[in-house]
Design an enzyme around this catalytic site. Structure first.
Site, PDB file in Angstrom:
ATOM      1  N   ASN A  13      10.519 -57.052  77.295  1.00 56.86           N
ATOM      2  CA  ASN A  13      10.946 -56.283  76.109  1.00 56.86           C
ATOM      3  C   ASN A  13      10.475 -54.837  76.213  1.00 56.86           C
ATOM      4  O   ASN A  13      11.190 -53.926  75.791  1.00 56.86           O
ATOM      5  CB  ASN A  13      10.439 -56.932  74.826  1.00 56.86           C
ATOM      6  CG  ASN A  13      11.327 -58.082  74.389  1.00 56.86           C
ATOM      7  OD1 ASN A  13      12.443 -57.864  73.935  1.00 56.86           O
ATOM      8  ND2 ASN A  13      10.854 -59.301  74.571  1.00 56.86           N
ATOM      9  N   ARG A  64     -13.135 -59.322  66.890  1.00 59.87           N
ATOM     10  CA  ARG A  64     -11.764 -58.866  66.742  1.00 59.87           C
ATOM     11  C   ARG A  64     -11.685 -57.445  66.186  1.00 59.87           C
ATOM     12  O   ARG A  64     -10.885 -56.623  66.617  1.00 59.87           O
ATOM     13  CB  ARG A  64     -11.048 -59.837  65.793  1.00 59.87           C
ATOM     14  CG  ARG A  64      -9.584 -59.979  66.046  1.00 59.87           C
ATOM     15  CD  ARG A  64      -8.967 -61.000  65.114  1.00 59.87           C
ATOM     16  NE  ARG A  64      -9.260 -62.385  65.454  1.00 59.87           N
ATOM     17  CZ  ARG A  64      -8.734 -63.037  66.485  1.00 59.87           C
ATOM     18  NH1 ARG A  64      -7.898 -62.440  67.306  1.00 59.87           N
ATOM     19  NH2 ARG A  64      -9.034 -64.302  66.702  1.00 59.87           N
ATOM     20  N   LEU A  92      -4.158 -60.203  65.339  1.00 56.64           N
ATOM     21  CA  LEU A  92      -4.754 -58.924  64.929  1.00 56.64           C
ATOM     22  C   LEU A  92      -5.489 -59.096  63.600  1.00 56.64           C
ATOM     23  O   LEU A  92      -5.099 -59.918  62.764  1.00 56.64           O
ATOM     24  CB  LEU A  92      -3.645 -57.874  64.802  1.00 56.64           C
ATOM     25  CG  LEU A  92      -2.982 -57.538  66.149  1.00 56.64           C
ATOM     26  CD1 LEU A  92      -1.602 -56.929  65.955  1.00 56.64           C
ATOM     27  CD2 LEU A  92      -3.875 -56.613  66.968  1.00 56.64           C
ATOM     28  N   ASN A 106       7.398 -56.399  65.185  1.00 58.56           N
ATOM     29  CA  ASN A 106       7.218 -57.451  66.188  1.00 58.56           C
ATOM     30  C   ASN A 106       8.575 -58.053  66.514  1.00 58.56           C
ATOM     31  O   ASN A 106       9.483 -58.015  65.690  1.00 58.56           O
ATOM     32  CB  ASN A 106       6.303 -58.544  65.617  1.00 58.56           C
ATOM     33  CG  ASN A 106       6.064 -59.688  66.580  1.00 58.56           C
ATOM     34  OD1 ASN A 106       5.812 -59.467  67.768  1.00 58.56           O
ATOM     35  ND2 ASN A 106       6.142 -60.923  66.090  1.00 58.56           N
ATOM     36  N   HIS A 108      10.211 -61.718  67.631  1.00 58.03           N
ATOM     37  CA  HIS A 108       9.873 -63.148  67.713  1.00 58.03           C
ATOM     38  C   HIS A 108      11.118 -63.917  68.186  1.00 58.03           C
ATOM     39  O   HIS A 108      12.219 -63.657  67.701  1.00 58.03           O
ATOM     40  CB  HIS A 108       9.416 -63.646  66.334  1.00 58.03           C
ATOM     41  CG  HIS A 108       8.997 -65.079  66.359  1.00 58.03           C
ATOM     42  ND1 HIS A 108       7.788 -65.497  66.866  1.00 58.03           N
ATOM     43  CD2 HIS A 108       9.652 -66.206  65.966  1.00 58.03           C
ATOM     44  CE1 HIS A 108       7.704 -66.817  66.788  1.00 58.03           C
ATOM     45  NE2 HIS A 108       8.823 -67.272  66.244  1.00 58.03           N
ATOM     46  N   ASP A 144       4.003 -64.117  61.983  1.00 55.60           N
ATOM     47  CA  ASP A 144       5.460 -64.228  62.063  1.00 55.60           C
ATOM     48  C   ASP A 144       6.138 -64.201  60.689  1.00 55.60           C
ATOM     49  O   ASP A 144       7.154 -64.871  60.463  1.00 55.60           O
ATOM     50  CB  ASP A 144       5.886 -65.473  62.868  1.00 55.60           C
ATOM     51  CG  ASP A 144       5.374 -65.419  64.297  1.00 55.60           C
ATOM     52  OD1 ASP A 144       5.298 -64.313  64.856  1.00 55.60           O
ATOM     53  OD2 ASP A 144       5.027 -66.478  64.847  1.00 55.60           O
TER      54      ASP A 144
HETATM   55  C1  GRF Z   1       9.305 -62.683  73.905  1.00 57.25           C
HETATM   56  O1  GRF Z   1      10.035 -63.874  73.882  1.00 57.25           O
HETATM   57  C2  GRF Z   1       8.961 -62.237  72.504  1.00 57.25           C
HETATM   58  O2  GRF Z   1       9.929 -62.594  71.558  1.00 57.25           O
HETATM   59  C3  GRF Z   1       7.683 -62.986  72.215  1.00 57.25           C
HETATM   60  O3  GRF Z   1       6.999 -62.977  73.459  1.00 57.25           O
HETATM   61  C4  GRF Z   1       7.935 -62.867  74.522  1.00 57.25           C
HETATM   62  C5  GRF Z   1       7.515 -61.674  75.330  1.00 57.25           C
HETATM   63  O4  GRF Z   1       8.273 -61.523  76.497  1.00 57.25           O
HETATM   64  N1  GRF Z   1       6.958 -62.392  71.125  1.00 57.25           N
HETATM   65  P1  GRF Z   1       8.150 -60.204  77.366  1.00 57.25           P
HETATM   66  O5  GRF Z   1       6.672 -60.045  77.712  1.00 57.25           O
HETATM   67  O6  GRF Z   1       8.644 -59.055  76.548  1.00 57.25           O
HETATM   68  O7  GRF Z   1       8.983 -60.445  78.589  1.00 57.25           O
END
Ligand code: GRF
Length: 207
Positions: A13, A64, A92, A106, A108, A144
């Protein structure tokens, strides 16, 4: 808009965000990458793109809060205005989440609020659901949760296993994460009482 991306692993990502930020329609730039994991493969993407990156290993911190304080310092000194979690596998602190309230998002790999948490794709398959999805949302204290900016629906095929499903979902993640960040960067997203408006309209975020 300057953004900081927090990763722990593969970083696909992150790579999608970097690539998208180079396109003509993009209004955002990745100015800082942070990984809590020194071995995160995704760090290569920041190296290759010449983006400043920092490893902040949680194992070197007593708690943390002190880990999160250093992360905030690094983000703030980079000038980033938005924090993007992209496979960041640390919970976090609420101090950190409150500090970045409405300035942290984020991605998800499910159609929230369904299937929060980990091992999403296996749980989707086990449930017999015909559709899943992926979601970009503002970060709130409960894991989430948070106002949804962008969401996709993705079919689950009969013969899917968790890997085939994950890769179909991931392809879509790579589209909607940059899209959502670009909407934010262009000032097209507003939040009123935990409801996301895009261009001033309440829109159903499904695509
Ligand atoms: C993704 O599936 C994202 O939705 C989740 O963790 C995964 C991360 O994948 N939170 P990458 O490290 O971006 O390849």
């Amino acid at each position: 808009m300057k953004i900081a991306v927090l990763i722990s692993g593969r970083g696909s990502n992150l790579q999608a965000l970097i690539e998208s930020s180079k396109t003509i329609d993009s209004s955002f730039k990745v100015v800082q990458v942070i990984s809590n994991n020194p071995n995160a493969l995704g760090l290569e993407f920041s190296k290759n793109a010449g983006i400043p990156y920092k490893v902040i290993d949680h194992l070197n911190f007593k708690d943390r809060e002190s880990f999160d304080t250093v992360i905030t310092k690094v983000i703030e000194s980079s000038g980033a205005e938005l924090v993007c979690l992209a496979g960041f596998m640390r919970i976090l602190s609420s101090t950190f989440i409150d500090h970045w309230r409405d300035r942290m998002v984020n991605i998800h790999p499910s159609k929230l609020p369904a299937f929060k948490g980990l091992d999403v794709h296996q749980r989707v398959i086990d449930s017999g659901e015909k559709f899943t999805g992926c979601t970009v949302h503002f970060v709130r204290n409960e894991m989430d949760t948070g106002p949804i900016i962008c969401q996709s629906t993705i079919p689950v095929h009969k013969n899917d296993d968790k890997n085939t499903l994950a890769s179909r979902v991931l392809k879509k993640e790579h589209q909607i994460y940059p899209q959502a960040i670009n909407l934010l960067a262009k000032g097209r997203v507003t939040l009123i009482e935990e409801q996301v408006l895009i261009d001033g309209e309440i829109i159903h975020p499904n695509k």
